[in-house]
Scaffold this motif. Structure first.
Motif, PDB file in Angstrom:
ATOM      1  N   GLN A  53       7.251  -8.891   0.175  1.00  0.00           N
ATOM      2  CA  GLN A  53       8.616  -8.562   0.617  1.00  0.00           C
ATOM      3  C   GLN A  53       9.598  -8.572  -0.551  1.00  0.00           C
ATOM      4  OE1 GLN A  53      10.073  -7.523   3.444  1.00  0.00           O
ATOM      5  NE2 GLN A  53      12.059  -7.553   2.414  1.00  0.00           N
ATOM      6  N   TYR A  54       9.573  -9.641  -1.354  1.00  0.00           N
ATOM      7  CA  TYR A  54      10.523  -9.737  -2.455  1.00  0.00           C
ATOM      8  C   TYR A  54      10.191  -8.773  -3.592  1.00  0.00           C
ATOM      9  CZ  TYR A  54      13.077 -13.482  -0.283  1.00  0.00           C
ATOM     10  OH  TYR A  54      13.855 -14.207   0.582  1.00  0.00           O
ATOM     11  N   SER A  55       8.925  -8.444  -3.774  1.00  0.00           N
ATOM     12  CA  SER A  55       8.596  -7.464  -4.814  1.00  0.00           C
ATOM     13  C   SER A  55       9.133  -6.085  -4.442  1.00  0.00           C
ATOM     14  CB  SER A  55       7.089  -7.417  -5.070  1.00  0.00           C
ATOM     15  OG  SER A  55       6.404  -6.887  -3.960  1.00  0.00           O
ATOM     16  N   LEU A  56       9.063  -5.748  -3.169  1.00  0.00           N
ATOM     17  CA  LEU A  56       9.616  -4.467  -2.717  1.00  0.00           C
ATOM     18  C   LEU A  56      11.145  -4.495  -2.729  1.00  0.00           C
ATOM     19  CD1 LEU A  56       7.217  -3.755   0.277  1.00  0.00           C
ATOM     20  CD2 LEU A  56       7.182  -2.683  -1.986  1.00  0.00           C
ATOM     21  N   GLU A  57      11.715  -5.594  -2.270  1.00  0.00           N
ATOM     22  CA  GLU A  57      13.173  -5.710  -2.200  1.00  0.00           C
ATOM     23  C   GLU A  57      13.826  -5.620  -3.581  1.00  0.00           C
ATOM     24  OE1 GLU A  57      16.107  -9.254  -0.861  1.00  0.00           O
ATOM     25  OE2 GLU A  57      14.562  -8.685   0.591  1.00  0.00           O
ATOM     26  N   HIS A  58      13.167  -6.186  -4.591  1.00  0.00           N
ATOM     27  CA  HIS A  58      13.738  -6.198  -5.939  1.00  0.00           C
ATOM     28  C   HIS A  58      13.134  -5.128  -6.855  1.00  0.00           C
ATOM     29  CE1 HIS A  58      16.241  -9.719  -5.309  1.00  0.00           C
ATOM     30  NE2 HIS A  58      15.270 -10.155  -4.542  1.00  0.00           N
TER      31      HIS A  58
END
Length: 107
Positions: A53-58
């Motif tokens: 999730q955070y890799s996609l979000e950032h």
């Protein structure tokens, strides 16, 4: 600094048992610019989903998880390689490496 010299944008997923020296060594070795850090002791399945999730979000190119060693087949951590490179204490798994490593059982 040219585009190829730029550090790799990364998300760090840190477990309470991570070794700060290992984390620091990985960020230097792989020239990572950590743009977001998650501190979690969640189960592996949930932690892997959080990392994705955070890799996609950032919009990062790598996820560094210093408390992990070599990945065993069929562990939830492979899902991370569908979104970004995965860097553990012992290996660098490139984006998409789960596709060539994991196989589904025939049904």
């Amino acid at each position: 600094m040219t585009e190829s010299d730029a550090p790799t944008r990364a998300v760090a997923l840190l477990h309470s048992t991570h070794d700060p020296a290992t984390y620091e060594a990985l960020t230097r070795k792989h020239r990572l610019k950590v743009v977001y850090t998650v501190h979690t002791d969640a189960t592996a399945v949930l932690a892997a989903l959080i990392a994705v999730q955070y890799s996609l979000e950032h919009a990062v190119d790598a996820v560094v998880i210093p408390h992990l060693g070599p990945l065993e087949p069929r562990t939830p951590w492979w899902v991370v390689t569908q979104a970004a490179d995965l860097i553990t204490a012992t290996r660098h798994y490139p984006l998409g490496s789960a596709v060539t490593t994991q196989t589904r059982p025939e049904q």
